[in-house]
Design an enzyme around this catalytic site. Structure first.
Site, short mmCIF file in Angstrom:
data_model
loop_
_atom_site.label_atom_id
_atom_site.label_comp_id
_atom_site.label_asym_id
_atom_site.label_seq_id
_atom_site.Cartn_x
_atom_site.Cartn_y
_atom_site.Cartn_z
CD GLN B 260 -9.08 -1.64 3.67
OE1 GLN B 260 -8.17 -2.43 3.84
NE2 GLN B 260 -8.91 -0.34 3.78
CG HIS B 263 -8.68 1.43 7.54
ND1 HIS B 263 -7.72 1.98 8.34
CD2 HIS B 263 -8.10 0.37 6.94
CE1 HIS B 263 -6.60 1.28 8.24
NE2 HIS B 263 -6.82 0.29 7.39
CD GLU B 327 -5.25 1.35 0.10
OE1 GLU B 327 -6.48 1.35 0.38
OE2 GLU B 327 -4.38 1.86 0.83
CG HIS B 328 -5.19 -3.15 0.70
ND1 HIS B 328 -5.90 -2.07 1.15
CD2 HIS B 328 -3.93 -3.01 1.19
CE1 HIS B 328 -5.11 -1.30 1.90
NE2 HIS B 328 -3.91 -1.84 1.94
CG ASP B 361 -2.79 -3.12 6.51
OD1 ASP B 361 -2.61 -2.66 5.36
OD2 ASP B 361 -3.90 -3.52 6.91
CG HIS B 420 18.93 21.82 -30.59
ND1 HIS B 420 18.38 23.05 -30.33
CD2 HIS B 420 18.55 21.04 -29.55
CE1 HIS B 420 17.69 23.00 -29.21
NE2 HIS B 420 17.78 21.78 -28.71
#
Lengths: 435, 435
Positions: B260, B263, B327-328, B361, B420
């Site tokens: 990670q 990145h 996220e992960h 991934d 209505h």
């Protein structure tokens, strides 16, 4: 209502014919809402009390609706209305339960299991407007999917009335759907309170529900702030498009157009038909029925922006509808179901003479919180899924990693992400070392 | 990596410990993107050519990738990489197909049928970044669900390289997933082109995919404009949280943290464990493995913002994880599946020692376009549903309207929406007149 001949228009004319009343996020509105949001973030409950006094003219002792208020509201309602709320809730629950997402588990390779599990969004905030009239139906439409999704903390804000109370029917509808935390708050301040939290109002992860321009602007602002809250969808004025042919009953079509037009002066209604005679009949009938309405003036204003569109045939009617992407689409033709396949973009569809939009607004079972303003091209209405997260899960055995690990390593190498590659190869090497 | 004792912290300390690197929509970025978007809207393809020359240093003859370029790209790839792309696509397809929404049809009352039908979003735009390195995996992750959803017009933008070409693997991945309209465009200008359309690039209804700060800001801007396009989700830097206990293999955990961290310098990685010894071992191992990486400097920068968090037990580890909403989320404990029930907020979960994040991934089958920056509290990752609209449909027979019409009329009356109510009662009266 303006008469339009679709085939007499060039491309620019067609675009203009389907244009919605302009929706600008005017600087004044933007700044005004920003000031309210900032005030609520800074001063919390104090700001909420002051803003409620300023905008609603009410000095609130407690912001939250108490148990005795729920009980008193229920006691004041007629049996007929309580039964209608419970019956509507039952049917809405039935459809929403049937269309709720389900868990999934798949073996994508030997030893590799990939799943989707569902998790409720923990804290959700529901907004129920009461500007024109209070909307208990919206409390049902938001409370039911929140309950089915399993949301643990559900908060509801609805404006306080002149008598210092919230609407009885809204409180009862909230209670029936399992929502017990209701705050007497409306407008941008209610949205700010739920997005950021105060001492009294809990901070929510996602906000739902329709509202006026201030509410909508506040929702857009908090959704654009990572410290704010997610929202269900952007919103605009309500709208309906009716596709009808020669066989349609002009009285029914006119009644449906009017039931949209009475929502507000910025509502938009369109009738699209290959029949000149029907367009004529409906135009007359709309005017006749309108005069009898309590909200005749609002309807007249909305009809000023509305259109009777003549098209070649029903296929072309579908083209017009898909291009407009209406919130509500009513089909009153000889064989309405035959058109369903060709409907690409719409929030909710009503088939046949006996399905007025009012059914979907209240009690057929579908949700009435729908994408407006052309957003039906890319958004869906509120559902159980709106209140959940879909979390993916994967679990590989050693065998599974042997199977698909090399594929991952090859792709990681192609992307020059060496640590990604090594997280795989190091494990494969460890396996070999054990073996 | 910073060591943190969770139980030694007060509330403010805990909030600070889980704070993400600040993400401000700086005025400079906002204004710069606004200028690019306005330029593309005004001058179309001319602006795209100029901006590509300015930012990528390339003078483009044609913006769109031609057939012969696809063929040449494929010819340059190794057999191994092509096989990996096809295999990954197959598995991703399998999982996404299994988890696609299904049509629903329910009778909610006698004579009242309520359905949910699925419609693809007509025109979708995919963005595949190539800033650091090109990401063919992202082309797969977006192309596969778009194809399963049945999207008719799929457009893909990816930055042009120094040699005037797009990345070979990205082109091949696009082709394998059925995407044939690829444009050599990157950055905010690519987003603007897809949101508003130019002579060459078709206007799209919804935009998908990750990107740098400029791309993300452009996506937020077009999503806030009713004339723009919807987007998949807001995005921030990538992140992982690992829950591990005494039994975890420190080398595996370290490798996952590093995959990670490589990145980008703003990636964030957290290890949460009740074992002091494991935290110690992983800290050492991270440093050892990091030095061997080509992107060692990027990883070092990311690790500066990262944390080793000591907790009392695995329940508390779950609390920390749910609060962070990663996220992960990787779980390497004695019985990882036992923790699944308690996971509330995460983009994607990886269970056990043989499931490195790299699998998700690239090729386990789940999607890697996931909510970051805490958005996992309210958003889900990309799936087939992201490319579809769920349209509700209702059809009542005369009998159906008799059953539920009075309920709708009662609720309409309570909301003071007389038109209505009349849309129902007028039909009921017409029925009686026939009978």
């Amino acid at each position: 209502m303006k008469r339009i001949d679709w085939n007499g228009l060039d491309e620019a004319g067609r675009a203009a014919a389907l244009a919605r009343p302009a929706q600008s996020r005017a600087t004044e509105l933007r700044d005004g809402v920003e000031a309210i949001v900032a005030d609520v973030r800074r001063r919390g409950d104090g700001a909420l009390r002051e803003l409620t006094q300023r905008y609603d003219g009410i000095i609130l002792d407690t912001l939250q609706v108490g148990d005795e208020e729920f009980a008193a509201a229920e006691a004041r309602l007629t049996c007929e209305l309580k039964t209608a709320i419970r019956d509507a809730t039952d049917r809405i629950e039935r459809f929403h339960r049937a269309s709720a997402p389900v868990a999934v588990s798949v073996e994508t390779a030997p030893g590799v299991r990939v799943e989707r599990v569902l998790r409720p969004i923990r804290r959700v905030g529901l907004y129920v407007p009461a500007g024109g009239a209070p909307l208990p139906s919206t409390a049902i439409m938001l409370g039911v999917p929140a309950a089915i999704a399993g949301c643990r903390d559900v908060v509801l804000c609805t404006p306080v009335q002149a008598d210092g109370r919230c609407d009885d029917a809204v409180l009862y509808a909230a209670k029936v759907t399992g929502v017990h935390r209701v705050f007497k708050l409306g407008g941008a301040q209610a949205i700010a309170a739920m997005a950021y939290g105060t001492d009294t109002v809990p901070r929510c992860d996602k906000l739902f529900g329709p509202g006026n321009a201030w509410v909508t602007e506040a929702k857009l602002q908090v959704a654009g702030d990572p410290a704010g809250a997610a929202i269900d969808m952007p919103a605009g004025p309500s709208e309906v498009l009716v596709i009808a042919d020669e066989e349609a009953d002009a009285r029914f079509v006119a009644a449906d157009l009017l039931s949209q037009a009475e929502h507000g002066p910025d509502s938009q209604v369109l009738l699209v038909s290959p029949s000149h005679a029907l367009l004529e009949r409906v135009g007359d009938e709309v005017e006749r029925q309108r005069r009898a309405l309590p909200r005749a003036d609002i309807a007249a204003a909305a009809l000023g922006e509305s259109r009777l569109v003549h098209v070649r045939d029903l296929d072309q009617a579908l083209d017009v509808s898909n291009r407009y992407a209406p919130e509500h689409l009513i089909v009153q033709t000889h064989d309405p179901r035959a058109l369903l396949e060709g409907i690409e973009s719409a929030g909710s569809v009503f088939l046949g003479p006996w399905t007025p939009e009012s059914l979907g607004d209240y009690c057929s079972g579908s949700n009435h919180v729908l994408p407006t303003y052309g957003y039906a091209r890319s958004y869906s209405g509120v559902s159980v899924a709106s209140f959940q997260k879909q979390v993916t899960v994967q679990e590989a055995s050693a065998e599974g990693l042997r199977h698909i690990g090399p594929c991952a390593a090859t792709l990681a190498a192609a992307e020059q992400l060496d640590a990604h590659r090594r997280a795989v190869t190091l494990r494969l090497a460890a396996m070999d070392a054990i073996a």
